[in-house]
Design a protein around this motif. Sequence first.
Motif, PDB file in Angstrom:
ATOM      1  N   GLN A 197       0.703  -1.313   0.083  1.00  0.00           N
ATOM      2  CA  GLN A 197      -0.158   0.162   0.130  1.00  0.00           C
ATOM      3  C   GLN A 197       0.941   1.368   0.052  1.00  0.00           C
ATOM      4  O   GLN A 197       1.902   0.988   0.781  1.00  0.00           O
ATOM      5  CB  GLN A 197      -0.908   0.177   1.244  1.00  0.00           C
ATOM      6  CG  GLN A 197      -1.944   1.129   1.186  1.00  0.00           C
ATOM      7  CD  GLN A 197      -2.916   0.914   2.285  1.00  0.00           C
ATOM      8  OE1 GLN A 197      -2.390   1.293   3.487  1.00  0.00           O
ATOM      9  NE2 GLN A 197      -4.087   0.228   2.255  1.00  0.00           N
ATOM     10  N   ALA A 226       0.417   5.331   0.359  1.00  0.00           N
ATOM     11  CA  ALA A 226      -0.270   6.516   0.826  1.00  0.00           C
ATOM     12  C   ALA A 226       0.490   7.705   0.200  1.00  0.00           C
ATOM     13  O   ALA A 226       1.528   8.110   0.499  1.00  0.00           O
ATOM     14  CB  ALA A 226      -0.314   6.776   2.379  1.00  0.00           C
ATOM     15  N   THR A 283      -6.057   8.471  -3.222  1.00  0.00           N
ATOM     16  CA  THR A 283      -4.411   8.826  -2.384  1.00  0.00           C
ATOM     17  C   THR A 283      -3.984   7.491  -1.475  1.00  0.00           C
ATOM     18  O   THR A 283      -3.065   7.468  -1.219  1.00  0.00           O
ATOM     19  CB  THR A 283      -4.566  10.032  -1.533  1.00  0.00           C
ATOM     20  OG1 THR A 283      -5.742   9.861  -0.766  1.00  0.00           O
ATOM     21  CG2 THR A 283      -4.776  11.057  -2.395  1.00  0.00           C
ATOM     22  N   THR A 284      -4.636   6.443  -1.709  1.00  0.00           N
ATOM     23  CA  THR A 284      -4.111   5.344  -1.157  1.00  0.00           C
ATOM     24  C   THR A 284      -4.359   4.101  -2.146  1.00  0.00           C
ATOM     25  O   THR A 284      -5.264   3.946  -2.619  1.00  0.00           O
ATOM     26  CB  THR A 284      -5.139   4.884  -0.046  1.00  0.00           C
ATOM     27  OG1 THR A 284      -4.992   5.658   0.950  1.00  0.00           O
ATOM     28  CG2 THR A 284      -4.541   3.406   0.598  1.00  0.00           C
ATOM     29  N   ASN A 295      -3.496   0.413  -3.633  1.00  0.00           N
ATOM     30  CA  ASN A 295      -3.468  -0.986  -2.907  1.00  0.00           C
ATOM     31  C   ASN A 295      -2.786  -1.952  -3.999  1.00  0.00           C
ATOM     32  O   ASN A 295      -3.203  -1.501  -5.315  1.00  0.00           O
ATOM     33  CB  ASN A 295      -4.735  -1.275  -2.638  1.00  0.00           C
ATOM     34  CG  ASN A 295      -5.134  -0.745  -1.330  1.00  0.00           C
ATOM     35  OD1 ASN A 295      -4.769  -0.908  -0.325  1.00  0.00           O
ATOM     36  ND2 ASN A 295      -6.353  -0.048  -1.557  1.00  0.00           N
TER      37      ASN A 295
END
Lengths: 115, 155
Positions: free
Chosen positions: B40, B42, B141-142, B144
């Motif tokens: 992940q 950020a 904005t995250t 995965n």
Amino acid sequence: MAYGIKVSQTGHDVKTCDDKDLVFSSDWNTYKIKQEVLLNVVVGTPYTYNHNLGYIPFVWAFYRTESGEWAPDGFNTDFESFNISVNSTSILINIDGDDTGEKRSVKLFLMEKII
Amino acid sequence: MNYGIKVSKKDYDVKTTALANLVFTSEKNLFKIAQKGTWQIALSYSTYYDYYLDPEGTLFHKWSGETTIIHNLGYVPSFEIWGQEPREISDNYFKWTYEMYTWWGAPMAKYIIADSIKLIIGYFEATRDDLYEYTDSPNRTTINGIYSIYKDPML
């Protein structure tokens, strides 16, 4: 006592060689092919293949270009592009380019989930 | 005398069949999974000034982030990375490849770098303030993703 199977590459002693010199070891998992699919996809028309696996699989995807060669996804030229994306139920296949309406062969290998 | 193991597909004679009909043969290597999992990133927003074109500096809006996956194999392994795209509307995962566009108005980079200890996955995008009206952040904005690192070395 430890149990398992190891198979070494030619020229390496299976009992002493490094893991990287093994062809197979039951200590290290390998991807098995869960689904193997051959599709006809029309240039300019997004195609959704439903795998319904319930997880996001690793996918090896290839397509047959206009000139008859096979290329992996992420294929992007001035004339044609072949890209896929995947989620837990389906694979979206996009072939875009000048030859709208023509068909292209697409081969997908979907890997088994490794836990 | 030759040694080895072969396993054929159902209905094929393992002693005579072609390579394509073998499920396993010790004559051909397999990708062995050393490590797999999720990752992940950020993305964070910031600004910076670029002084290449203008001595007084040109303002850029930047979104960037990075994650590191430690493998400690002692050599550079082969690997595979899939992940979401920050500017894509869908939540689907795409194969991540190395991309770098250095155009001075809106540079962008998506990078994957491997060495004998770690894998670094990163994303960077910037927009020049005096050239574009900056209004939009990425769709997510995250980011995965999933990865596999194989026991099999690059070299």
